[in-house]
Design a protein around this motif. Structure first.
Motif, PDB file in Angstrom:
ATOM      1  N   CYS A 122       1.580  61.359  66.073  1.00 53.00           N
ATOM      2  CA  CYS A 122       1.054  60.573  64.953  1.00 53.00           C
ATOM      3  C   CYS A 122       1.722  59.199  64.938  1.00 53.00           C
ATOM      4  O   CYS A 122       2.956  59.094  64.911  1.00 53.00           O
ATOM      5  N   PHE A 153       1.691  57.070  62.562  1.00 54.04           N
ATOM      6  CA  PHE A 153       2.321  56.812  61.270  1.00 54.04           C
ATOM      7  C   PHE A 153       3.685  57.502  61.189  1.00 54.04           C
ATOM      8  O   PHE A 153       4.620  56.968  60.609  1.00 54.04           O
ATOM      9  N   CYS A 154       3.797  58.694  61.778  1.00 51.79           N
ATOM     10  CA  CYS A 154       5.085  59.394  61.791  1.00 51.79           C
ATOM     11  C   CYS A 154       6.089  58.671  62.686  1.00 51.79           C
ATOM     12  O   CYS A 154       7.271  58.597  62.360  1.00 51.79           O
ATOM     13  N   LYS A 186       5.216  56.063  55.204  1.00 52.95           N
ATOM     14  CA  LYS A 186       4.980  57.140  54.242  1.00 52.95           C
ATOM     15  C   LYS A 186       3.677  56.948  53.494  1.00 52.95           C
ATOM     16  O   LYS A 186       2.995  57.906  53.163  1.00 52.95           O
ATOM     17  N   VAL A 245      -0.059  54.972  53.519  1.00 53.68           N
ATOM     18  CA  VAL A 245      -1.029  54.192  54.289  1.00 53.68           C
ATOM     19  C   VAL A 245      -1.654  53.196  53.322  1.00 53.68           C
ATOM     20  O   VAL A 245      -2.291  53.586  52.339  1.00 53.68           O
ATOM     21  N   VAL A 247      -3.606  61.755  64.752  1.00 52.61           N
ATOM     22  CA  VAL A 247      -2.870  61.584  63.505  1.00 52.61           C
ATOM     23  C   VAL A 247      -2.609  62.966  62.902  1.00 52.61           C
ATOM     24  O   VAL A 247      -3.448  63.861  62.997  1.00 52.61           O
ATOM     25  N   LYS A 253      -1.263  65.266  57.280  1.00 53.48           N
ATOM     26  CA  LYS A 253      -0.822  64.562  56.068  1.00 53.48           C
ATOM     27  C   LYS A 253      -1.262  63.110  56.091  1.00 53.48           C
ATOM     28  O   LYS A 253      -1.791  62.595  55.098  1.00 53.48           O
ATOM     29  N   HIS A 254      -1.098  62.451  57.227  1.00 54.75           N
ATOM     30  CA  HIS A 254      -1.482  61.045  57.312  1.00 54.75           C
ATOM     31  C   HIS A 254      -2.997  60.884  57.438  1.00 54.75           C
ATOM     32  O   HIS A 254      -3.539  59.845  57.057  1.00 54.75           O
ATOM     33  N   LEU A 310      -5.024  58.470  55.193  1.00 53.32           N
ATOM     34  CA  LEU A 310      -5.865  57.485  55.870  1.00 53.32           C
ATOM     35  C   LEU A 310      -7.287  57.504  55.319  1.00 53.32           C
ATOM     36  O   LEU A 310      -7.902  56.455  55.127  1.00 53.32           O
TER      37      LEU A 310
END
Length: 124
Positions: free
Chosen positions: A54, A56-57, A62, A64, A90, A93-94, A98
């Protein structure tokens, strides 16, 4: 007269199971049960896709942000659809965050709802 084929618990009352190798899977070739397979079991030319991480990770994001259009637009297809997780990599969670960010950006017209508007010409 009792045989192994009639004592199997998976056989129905009629015993309509076709005869075959034990284990229930037909053996098609030398490569792991596939016709024309290789001895190792994996067909030639096929690569196993690498597990995506991911983004984002990795970047420790945390929340988006719906105003960050450059980042959000990467997760929207050319037909203005939200790309699925299996394609983008992704995490769940994200992906949920998103989706909400994309919807918010669409509502204030930062991202389009559809790919392009094409109005049919009206003939009278």
């Amino acid at each position: 007269m009792t045989t192994e084929a009639t004592n199997r618990p998976s056989d129905g009352p009629q015993g309509a199971r076709p005869p075959g190798p034990p284990g229930g899977r037909p053996q098609g070739g030398p490569g792991g049960g596939r016709p024309g397979g290789r001895p190792g079991g994996r067909p030639r030319g096929r690569l196993v896709p690498r597990r995506r991480v991911c983004t984002f990770c990795v970047e420790h994001i945390k929340i988006v942000d719906y105003k960050d259009i450059d980042k959000i637009r990467r997760f929207v297809s050319d037909r203005a659809k939200i790309e699925p997780r299996r394609r983008t990599g992704v995490c769940a969670k994200h992906q949920r965050a998103l989706r909400i960010a994309i919807q918010r950006a669409r509502h204030i017209a930062l991202i389009p709802f559809v790919a392009h508007h094409s109005f049919p010409s009206v003939r009278r």
